[in-house]
Design a protein around this motif. Sequence first.
Motif, PDB file in Angstrom:
ATOM      1  N   ARG A  56       6.919  -0.376  -3.281  1.00  0.00           N
ATOM      2  CA  ARG A  56       5.638  -1.282  -3.496  1.00  0.00           C
ATOM      3  C   ARG A  56       5.759  -2.509  -3.259  1.00  0.00           C
ATOM      4  O   ARG A  56       6.480  -3.478  -3.774  1.00  0.00           O
ATOM      5  N   TRP A  57       4.579  -2.843  -2.363  1.00  0.00           N
ATOM      6  CA  TRP A  57       4.394  -4.268  -2.093  1.00  0.00           C
ATOM      7  C   TRP A  57       3.110  -4.761  -2.579  1.00  0.00           C
ATOM      8  O   TRP A  57       2.084  -3.979  -2.831  1.00  0.00           O
ATOM      9  N   SER A  58       2.946  -5.969  -3.331  1.00  0.00           N
ATOM     10  CA  SER A  58       1.907  -6.552  -4.011  1.00  0.00           C
ATOM     11  C   SER A  58       1.264  -7.872  -3.775  1.00  0.00           C
ATOM     12  O   SER A  58       2.330  -8.651  -3.536  1.00  0.00           O
ATOM     13  N   THR A  59       0.228  -8.453  -3.910  1.00  0.00           N
ATOM     14  CA  THR A  59      -0.214 -10.039  -3.888  1.00  0.00           C
ATOM     15  C   THR A  59       0.414 -10.552  -4.817  1.00  0.00           C
ATOM     16  O   THR A  59       0.218 -11.830  -4.946  1.00  0.00           O
ATOM     17  N   GLY A  60       0.763  -9.742  -6.132  1.00  0.00           N
ATOM     18  CA  GLY A  60       1.062 -10.537  -7.280  1.00  0.00           C
ATOM     19  C   GLY A  60       0.061 -11.524  -8.005  1.00  0.00           C
ATOM     20  O   GLY A  60      -0.616 -10.893  -8.861  1.00  0.00           O
ATOM     21  N   LYS A  61      -0.100 -12.576  -7.433  1.00  0.00           N
ATOM     22  CA  LYS A  61      -1.267 -13.305  -7.835  1.00  0.00           C
ATOM     23  C   LYS A  61      -2.750 -12.974  -7.530  1.00  0.00           C
ATOM     24  O   LYS A  61      -2.751 -12.529  -6.311  1.00  0.00           O
ATOM     25  N   PRO A  62      -3.635 -12.816  -8.530  1.00  0.00           N
ATOM     26  CA  PRO A  62      -5.154 -12.266  -8.214  1.00  0.00           C
ATOM     27  C   PRO A  62      -5.705 -13.174  -6.961  1.00  0.00           C
ATOM     28  O   PRO A  62      -5.408 -14.072  -7.179  1.00  0.00           O
ATOM     29  N   LEU A  63      -6.288 -12.541  -6.170  1.00  0.00           N
ATOM     30  CA  LEU A  63      -7.043 -13.289  -5.063  1.00  0.00           C
ATOM     31  C   LEU A  63      -8.505 -13.541  -5.585  1.00  0.00           C
ATOM     32  O   LEU A  63      -9.018 -12.552  -6.037  1.00  0.00           O
ATOM     33  N   SER A  64      -9.277 -14.450  -5.238  1.00  0.00           N
ATOM     34  CA  SER A  64     -10.493 -14.950  -5.840  1.00  0.00           C
ATOM     35  C   SER A  64     -11.400 -14.720  -4.913  1.00  0.00           C
ATOM     36  O   SER A  64     -11.408 -15.118  -3.666  1.00  0.00           O
ATOM     37  N   PHE A  65     -12.611 -14.252  -5.018  1.00  0.00           N
ATOM     38  CA  PHE A  65     -13.668 -13.934  -4.255  1.00  0.00           C
ATOM     39  C   PHE A  65     -15.025 -14.597  -4.548  1.00  0.00           C
ATOM     40  O   PHE A  65     -15.300 -14.486  -5.894  1.00  0.00           O
ATOM     41  N   PRO A  66     -15.674 -15.121  -3.992  1.00  0.00           N
ATOM     42  CA  PRO A  66     -16.951 -15.653  -4.510  1.00  0.00           C
ATOM     43  C   PRO A  66     -17.881 -14.664  -4.881  1.00  0.00           C
ATOM     44  O   PRO A  66     -17.789 -13.378  -4.739  1.00  0.00           O
ATOM     45  N   ALA A  67     -18.812 -14.807  -5.778  1.00  0.00           N
ATOM     46  CA  ALA A  67     -19.811 -14.120  -6.482  1.00  0.00           C
ATOM     47  C   ALA A  67     -20.412 -13.343  -5.567  1.00  0.00           C
ATOM     48  O   ALA A  67     -20.959 -12.144  -5.753  1.00  0.00           O
ATOM     49  N   ALA A  68     -20.832 -13.856  -4.461  1.00  0.00           N
ATOM     50  CA  ALA A  68     -21.768 -13.380  -3.447  1.00  0.00           C
ATOM     51  C   ALA A  68     -21.115 -12.057  -2.862  1.00  0.00           C
ATOM     52  O   ALA A  68     -21.688 -11.274  -2.033  1.00  0.00           O
ATOM     53  N   GLU A  69     -19.688 -12.097  -2.727  1.00  0.00           N
ATOM     54  CA  GLU A  69     -19.164 -10.817  -1.948  1.00  0.00           C
ATOM     55  C   GLU A  69     -18.884  -9.927  -3.171  1.00  0.00           C
ATOM     56  O   GLU A  69     -17.887  -9.957  -3.830  1.00  0.00           O
ATOM     57  N   VAL A  70     -19.782  -8.957  -2.942  1.00  0.00           N
ATOM     58  CA  VAL A  70     -19.525  -7.834  -3.878  1.00  0.00           C
ATOM     59  C   VAL A  70     -18.777  -6.597  -3.258  1.00  0.00           C
ATOM     60  O   VAL A  70     -18.243  -5.594  -4.031  1.00  0.00           O
ATOM     61  N   GLU A  71     -18.517  -6.772  -2.073  1.00  0.00           N
ATOM     62  CA  GLU A  71     -17.878  -5.500  -1.411  1.00  0.00           C
ATOM     63  C   GLU A  71     -17.071  -6.039  -0.015  1.00  0.00           C
ATOM     64  O   GLU A  71     -17.713  -6.997   0.610  1.00  0.00           O
TER      65      GLU A  71
ATOM     66  N   CYS B 217      -4.363   0.184  -5.467  1.00  0.00           N
ATOM     67  CA  CYS B 217      -3.168   0.581  -5.226  1.00  0.00           C
ATOM     68  C   CYS B 217      -3.448   1.768  -4.270  1.00  0.00           C
ATOM     69  O   CYS B 217      -4.078   2.717  -4.457  1.00  0.00           O
ATOM     70  N   SER B 218      -2.823   1.527  -3.042  1.00  0.00           N
ATOM     71  CA  SER B 218      -2.965   2.286  -1.820  1.00  0.00           C
ATOM     72  C   SER B 218      -1.477   2.862  -1.130  1.00  0.00           C
ATOM     73  O   SER B 218      -0.542   2.364  -1.725  1.00  0.00           O
ATOM     74  N   VAL B 219      -1.548   3.730  -0.308  1.00  0.00           N
ATOM     75  CA  VAL B 219      -0.547   4.195   0.388  1.00  0.00           C
ATOM     76  C   VAL B 219      -0.832   3.932   2.057  1.00  0.00           C
ATOM     77  O   VAL B 219      -1.748   4.037   2.256  1.00  0.00           O
ATOM     78  N   TRP B 220       0.322   3.382   2.470  1.00  0.00           N
ATOM     79  CA  TRP B 220       0.250   2.786   3.847  1.00  0.00           C
ATOM     80  C   TRP B 220      -0.176   4.012   4.824  1.00  0.00           C
ATOM     81  O   TRP B 220       0.261   5.144   4.803  1.00  0.00           O
ATOM     82  N   ASP B 221      -1.297   3.747   5.789  1.00  0.00           N
ATOM     83  CA  ASP B 221      -1.834   4.590   6.699  1.00  0.00           C
ATOM     84  C   ASP B 221      -2.389   5.878   6.199  1.00  0.00           C
ATOM     85  O   ASP B 221      -2.718   6.781   6.820  1.00  0.00           O
ATOM     86  N   ARG B 222      -2.912   5.849   4.747  1.00  0.00           N
ATOM     87  CA  ARG B 222      -3.553   6.720   4.379  1.00  0.00           C
ATOM     88  C   ARG B 222      -5.134   6.221   3.724  1.00  0.00           C
ATOM     89  O   ARG B 222      -4.980   5.469   2.875  1.00  0.00           O
ATOM     90  N   ALA B 223      -5.930   6.514   4.361  1.00  0.00           N
ATOM     91  CA  ALA B 223      -7.403   5.972   3.900  1.00  0.00           C
ATOM     92  C   ALA B 223      -7.904   6.442   2.478  1.00  0.00           C
ATOM     93  O   ALA B 223      -8.569   5.852   1.902  1.00  0.00           O
ATOM     94  N   ASP B 224      -7.405   7.572   2.310  1.00  0.00           N
ATOM     95  CA  ASP B 224      -7.803   8.171   0.905  1.00  0.00           C
ATOM     96  C   ASP B 224      -6.621   7.960  -0.286  1.00  0.00           C
ATOM     97  O   ASP B 224      -5.582   7.657   0.194  1.00  0.00           O
ATOM     98  N   GLY B 225      -6.962   8.097  -1.434  1.00  0.00           N
ATOM     99  CA  GLY B 225      -5.896   8.109  -2.344  1.00  0.00           C
ATOM    100  C   GLY B 225      -5.709   6.723  -2.928  1.00  0.00           C
ATOM    101  O   GLY B 225      -4.897   6.536  -3.799  1.00  0.00           O
ATOM    102  N   THR B 226      -6.853   5.605  -2.816  1.00  0.00           N
ATOM    103  CA  THR B 226      -6.501   4.369  -3.378  1.00  0.00           C
ATOM    104  C   THR B 226      -6.955   4.610  -4.763  1.00  0.00           C
ATOM    105  O   THR B 226      -8.216   5.198  -5.093  1.00  0.00           O
ATOM    106  N   LYS B 227      -6.116   4.011  -5.555  1.00  0.00           N
ATOM    107  CA  LYS B 227      -6.398   4.170  -7.063  1.00  0.00           C
ATOM    108  C   LYS B 227      -6.841   2.478  -7.564  1.00  0.00           C
ATOM    109  O   LYS B 227      -6.283   1.618  -7.296  1.00  0.00           O
ATOM    110  N   LEU B 228      -7.826   2.659  -8.357  1.00  0.00           N
ATOM    111  CA  LEU B 228      -8.519   1.222  -8.728  1.00  0.00           C
ATOM    112  C   LEU B 228      -8.381   1.320 -10.482  1.00  0.00           C
ATOM    113  O   LEU B 228      -8.395   2.253 -10.930  1.00  0.00           O
TER     114      LEU B 228
END
Length: 269
Positions: free
Chosen positions: A48-63, A101-112
Amino acid sequence: MSVAVFEVDCQRTKPGEAVFVVGSASALGGWDASQAAQLSTSPKTFPRWSTGKPLSFPAAEVEVEYKFIIQQATRMGKATWEEFPGNRKLSLCPGKLVTACSVWDRADGTKLALEHVSDDMGDVGQPQAVTRQNTATARLIAEQLEAREPMRKNFSQSLLCLDSSDDDGTIDDAQPIIALCRSTVQDQAQAQVAAEPPTPTPRASVSLKHIGSFSALTEMAGAIEKAEARKTRKRESTYQPYNVNVPVVIVTSEVAPYSKTGGVGVVAG
């Protein structure tokens, strides 16, 4: 402002390589692999690889769209991208911490996972809830250290108060067990009684091998008290004089205990 943590299970890395997340947002490098956000792992959490610290995004970026890549930790050389067609997509939620949370090279199965956070952000882009938790943890550690302080002082003082013993480990019961140490409580008690010359009491010597803490030095008796204690100890001479009729003349400026005084230490004849 929105915050997100990216995680991925990946076992394809080699020594010196790391997993990065790159995407359309500026926090993800704007699809520039050299500016991608690096993920980290450990022997306990691998793969399991993780960014650890949360990354911040401007309010204008919704996706945001993103992908994971593998490249040298120094960001040099060619990067290996996930091979599935298209990109991953993540919908951000203002006021909530999104963990993908994702799995390498798998587009589906991402857990939020969503976690509510305050709109007020802490330092280095961390939610205030995370900062508050770190503060509570630091306060708990400080309280534990403060609670251990009396035990540490008692331990240091006990090292000085060890009584003398013979080589075979037996204790001499005939000699009072009084060590050359004092405490703040003793000083306060002595200040409340009438000042009278103390009666010299035989004291047991304290071997330096028992002193294992520098803090113990603050609990030692003063020079005057130690000098009085030494007067009660009678030591036999370890040598006998001989050739006493031979005249000797010594002229020097560096003889103990007058060393480093700059003057003549001993002139004898």
